[in-house]
Write a protein that holds these residues in place. Sequence first.
Motif, mmCIF file in Angstrom:
data_model
loop_
_atom_site.group_PDB
_atom_site.id
_atom_site.type_symbol
_atom_site.label_atom_id
_atom_site.label_comp_id
_atom_site.label_asym_id
_atom_site.label_seq_id
_atom_site.Cartn_x
_atom_site.Cartn_y
_atom_site.Cartn_z
ATOM 1 N N LEU A 280 -15.545 -0.555 27.945
ATOM 2 C CA LEU A 280 -14.623 -1.695 27.957
ATOM 3 C C LEU A 280 -13.196 -1.229 27.716
ATOM 4 O O LEU A 280 -12.933 -0.418 26.835
ATOM 5 C CB LEU A 280 -15.031 -2.711 26.894
ATOM 6 C CG LEU A 280 -16.367 -3.441 27.122
ATOM 7 C CD1 LEU A 280 -16.718 -4.285 25.907
ATOM 8 C CD2 LEU A 280 -16.323 -4.285 28.383
ATOM 9 N N ASN A 281 -12.285 -1.787 28.497
ATOM 10 C CA ASN A 281 -10.876 -1.411 28.411
ATOM 11 C C ASN A 281 -10.132 -2.399 27.520
ATOM 12 O O ASN A 281 -9.953 -3.566 27.873
ATOM 13 C CB ASN A 281 -10.269 -1.391 29.817
ATOM 14 C CG ASN A 281 -8.832 -0.892 29.817
ATOM 15 O OD1 ASN A 281 -8.397 -0.235 28.877
ATOM 16 N ND2 ASN A 281 -8.105 -1.205 30.864
ATOM 17 N N VAL A 282 -9.720 -1.934 26.345
ATOM 18 C CA VAL A 282 -8.945 -2.759 25.409
ATOM 19 C C VAL A 282 -7.465 -2.545 25.691
ATOM 20 O O VAL A 282 -7.012 -1.401 25.816
ATOM 21 C CB VAL A 282 -9.266 -2.369 23.955
ATOM 22 C CG1 VAL A 282 -8.418 -3.193 22.989
ATOM 23 C CG2 VAL A 282 -10.739 -2.563 23.661
ATOM 24 N N GLY A 283 -6.702 -3.637 25.815
ATOM 25 C CA GLY A 283 -5.290 -3.448 26.095
ATOM 26 C C GLY A 283 -4.524 -4.736 26.241
ATOM 27 O O GLY A 283 -4.939 -5.806 25.768
ATOM 28 N N ASP A 284 -3.401 -4.655 26.930
ATOM 29 C CA ASP A 284 -2.511 -5.783 27.158
ATOM 30 C C ASP A 284 -3.189 -6.753 28.135
ATOM 31 O O ASP A 284 -3.558 -6.360 29.240
ATOM 32 C CB ASP A 284 -1.194 -5.270 27.755
ATOM 33 C CG ASP A 284 -0.116 -6.338 27.798
ATOM 34 O OD1 ASP A 284 -0.432 -7.508 28.081
ATOM 35 O OD2 ASP A 284 1.063 -5.995 27.559
ATOM 36 N N PRO A 285 -3.374 -8.018 27.754
ATOM 37 C CA PRO A 285 -4.063 -8.970 28.632
ATOM 38 C C PRO A 285 -3.314 -9.246 29.936
ATOM 39 O O PRO A 285 -3.908 -9.754 30.884
ATOM 40 C CB PRO A 285 -4.170 -10.236 27.778
ATOM 41 C CG PRO A 285 -3.075 -10.112 26.787
ATOM 42 C CD PRO A 285 -2.963 -8.642 26.491
ATOM 43 N N ARG A 286 -2.026 -8.880 29.990
ATOM 44 C CA ARG A 286 -1.250 -9.083 31.210
ATOM 45 C C ARG A 286 -1.520 -7.993 32.241
ATOM 46 O O ARG A 286 -1.067 -8.081 33.387
ATOM 47 C CB ARG A 286 0.239 -9.132 30.864
ATOM 48 C CG ARG A 286 0.615 -10.297 29.942
ATOM 49 C CD ARG A 286 2.015 -10.167 29.384
ATOM 50 N NE ARG A 286 2.145 -9.006 28.502
ATOM 51 C CZ ARG A 286 3.224 -8.741 27.791
ATOM 52 N NH1 ARG A 286 4.259 -9.557 27.841
ATOM 53 N NH2 ARG A 286 3.277 -7.663 27.024
ATOM 54 N N ASP A 287 -2.294 -6.982 31.831
ATOM 55 C CA ASP A 287 -2.709 -5.904 32.740
ATOM 56 C C ASP A 287 -4.048 -6.291 33.347
ATOM 57 O O ASP A 287 -5.019 -6.586 32.630
ATOM 58 C CB ASP A 287 -2.837 -4.606 31.937
ATOM 59 C CG ASP A 287 -3.179 -3.400 32.803
ATOM 60 O OD1 ASP A 287 -3.695 -3.595 33.927
ATOM 61 O OD2 ASP A 287 -2.964 -2.263 32.353
ATOM 62 N N GLU A 288 -4.124 -6.319 34.675
ATOM 63 C CA GLU A 288 -5.345 -6.742 35.368
ATOM 64 C C GLU A 288 -6.557 -5.898 34.984
ATOM 65 O O GLU A 288 -7.695 -6.330 35.097
ATOM 66 C CB GLU A 288 -5.132 -6.675 36.885
ATOM 67 C CG GLU A 288 -4.270 -7.784 37.449
ATOM 68 C CD GLU A 288 -5.062 -9.032 37.804
ATOM 69 O OE1 GLU A 288 -6.273 -9.064 37.523
ATOM 70 O OE2 GLU A 288 -4.462 -9.968 38.359
ATOM 71 N N ALA A 289 -6.333 -4.656 34.528
ATOM 72 C CA ALA A 289 -7.445 -3.770 34.195
ATOM 73 C C ALA A 289 -8.015 -4.034 32.801
ATOM 74 O O ALA A 289 -9.111 -3.554 32.482
ATOM 75 C CB ALA A 289 -7.000 -2.318 34.291
ATOM 76 N N THR A 290 -7.311 -4.790 31.992
ATOM 77 C CA THR A 290 -7.752 -5.039 30.618
ATOM 78 C C THR A 290 -8.969 -5.958 30.593
ATOM 79 O O THR A 290 -9.032 -6.956 31.304
ATOM 80 C CB THR A 290 -6.615 -5.664 29.797
ATOM 81 O OG1 THR A 290 -5.544 -4.721 29.704
ATOM 82 C CG2 THR A 290 -7.076 -6.030 28.399
ATOM 83 N N GLU A 291 -9.936 -5.604 29.728
ATOM 84 C CA GLU A 291 -11.149 -6.411 29.580
ATOM 85 C C GLU A 291 -11.248 -7.074 28.211
ATOM 86 O O GLU A 291 -11.942 -8.074 28.046
ATOM 87 C CB GLU A 291 -12.383 -5.532 29.822
ATOM 88 C CG GLU A 291 -12.471 -5.041 31.264
ATOM 89 C CD GLU A 291 -13.529 -3.982 31.454
ATOM 90 O OE1 GLU A 291 -14.444 -4.198 32.270
ATOM 91 O OE2 GLU A 291 -13.435 -2.930 30.791
ATOM 92 N N ILE A 292 -10.567 -6.529 27.218
ATOM 93 C CA ILE A 292 -10.520 -7.141 25.892
ATOM 94 C C ILE A 292 -9.078 -7.137 25.404
ATOM 95 O O ILE A 292 -8.438 -6.084 25.351
ATOM 96 C CB ILE A 292 -11.407 -6.390 24.878
ATOM 97 C CG1 ILE A 292 -12.870 -6.427 25.325
ATOM 98 C CG2 ILE A 292 -11.271 -7.016 23.488
ATOM 99 C CD1 ILE A 292 -13.813 -5.727 24.378
ATOM 100 N N GLY A 293 -8.580 -8.315 25.059
ATOM 101 C CA GLY A 293 -7.217 -8.455 24.591
ATOM 102 C C GLY A 293 -7.154 -8.681 23.094
ATOM 103 O O GLY A 293 -8.095 -8.353 22.353
ATOM 104 N N PRO A 294 -6.081 -9.291 22.603
ATOM 105 C CA PRO A 294 -5.878 -9.452 21.164
ATOM 106 C C PRO A 294 -6.566 -10.684 20.598
ATOM 107 O O PRO A 294 -6.895 -11.629 21.305
ATOM 108 C CB PRO A 294 -4.362 -9.607 21.066
ATOM 109 C CG PRO A 294 -4.000 -10.323 22.340
ATOM 110 C CD PRO A 294 -4.917 -9.742 23.383
ATOM 111 N N VAL A 295 -6.757 -10.664 19.290
ATOM 112 C CA VAL A 295 -7.077 -11.867 18.534
ATOM 113 C C VAL A 295 -5.774 -12.651 18.392
ATOM 114 O O VAL A 295 -4.696 -12.073 18.264
ATOM 115 C CB VAL A 295 -7.671 -11.493 17.160
ATOM 116 C CG1 VAL A 295 -7.837 -12.711 16.276
ATOM 117 C CG2 VAL A 295 -9.002 -10.773 17.353
ATOM 118 N N ILE A 296 -5.847 -13.974 18.427
ATOM 119 C CA ILE A 296 -4.655 -14.772 18.685
ATOM 120 C C ILE A 296 -3.597 -14.741 17.587
ATOM 121 O O ILE A 296 -2.402 -14.835 17.866
ATOM 122 C CB ILE A 296 -5.049 -16.236 18.981
ATOM 123 C CG1 ILE A 296 -3.825 -17.005 19.505
ATOM 124 C CG2 ILE A 296 -5.656 -16.889 17.744
ATOM 125 C CD1 ILE A 296 -4.131 -18.320 20.122
#
Length: 490
Positions: free
Chosen positions: A315-331
């Motif tokens: 799983l790719n954790v990263g910036d949700p604005r990146d199409e490749a990201t699969e897990i973003g931040p907790v709000i």
Amino acid sequence: MNKMLDVSGIAVSPDHYINGARVASNETFELFRPIDQSSLGQISEGTAEHVEAAISAAERAFPAWSALSAAERKPYLDRFAEEIGKRADAFCVLESNDAGVLLSRMRHGVVPRAKLNISWFAEHALKLQDHPIDTEQAHHIVRHDPAGVVAIITPWNAPLMLSTWKLGPALAAGNTCILKPPEWAPLTCSLLADAADAAGLPPGVFNVVQGSGANTGAKLVSDPRLARISFTGSVPTAKWIAQAAGANLVPCSLELGGKSPFIVLEDADIDNAAATGALMYRNAGQVCLAGTRFLVHDKVAEKFVAAMRGHVEKLNVGDPRDEATEIGPVIHPRQVERVLGFIERAVVGGAELLWGGSKHPFGAQYIQPTMLTRLQQSDEIVQNEVFGPVLTLQTFGSDDEAIALANGTDYGLGGVCYGETTHATAVAERVRTGFIWINSFGIRDLAAPFGGIKRSGIGREGGNWSFEFFCDIKDIVVPKKPFRASFSQR
């Protein structure tokens, strides 16, 4: 009117939308990006005066809007759906920025669904008019009449999708609406007002009042002029809303938290189950219907853990604005502290970390995908909703044991069951929950009921169930024979 916010090149109003116009407030609150905690700007806070203005506008608009037939309302709602589509890119950018939702999920799932939520219910409303029932004594005309002014309160994990999911049937039924967006993620609801305005919805039919639940929300739900309250969110907030609404006998629809089981039977396709299991980390685990309690047959547990670990490590954790990201931040930082607190207390209590367990190095509001085992059914992390990228794993030796574990919490929203189809279906029939997926996850149809039992909520949304809530059901009775009054009749 306050100055427009510039969010990654998208202009969005920070103000309320009342009676067809933007309305500013002297009271504001600051909005932050969960990605990096940078400020997005100041948002107008709804006061008692704004709530009063919105309810009064909705009351004034109700007679004309409710007098339209479903067929006459449909063109307005079809245009509303079209205007949502025209703003697809803006909706994607805004919700990725203020809620941390994956841009890819917004583009390919949420925005198309938001459009459908409006247009589908507008079409479905056509089928509800003047439903006839013939009996030996009389001809019954059963009508779904508009209820009145509706309050809609949505959570921060899916503000656009859940707002339109409620607005679609509420407006199609002929109600006028006041939307109270989530304080931590209000921007797509603000843009939704622009779409409604461009679609030509009459002033007062759809209003947006922003603010906190404790301030703005409390003033809204306690108003006796409301005809319905539709809320998705936490159990404690729902209890307060139900109490406030009960004082005025206002019906509530409450879609609340989940602690759903993900059952893996001995005859399951283990790799497919493990691949689906990794999806439970979607939206950083901030999904009410996710299967967060893994219940795995002890004969396949080792194989399942190894297979799921392999999927999670990719799983790719990263910036949700990146199409490749699969897990973003907790709000929000408060939510980060809450989630990490669950993990820390579980480990202190004897739980074993299979993977994860701490912050992710990508950023302050990122938590590693986490799985805990060696747990007791009574443990806090088994019983309570975490709402973060944290899963638990327990094993069982028989179907009866699996079902007892699955039913062993106060929640009952959803579930997942992997196994040979006939076997899995038989197990699913005994799980106490509002819905359960067999060898799959996330399949939804707007015609189907959605909702939970026990602490997971009251009522159902979707299809006819939405209209049953947002309408007053009236039976017009026309006798087939001349009626003669008699005191013996009942």
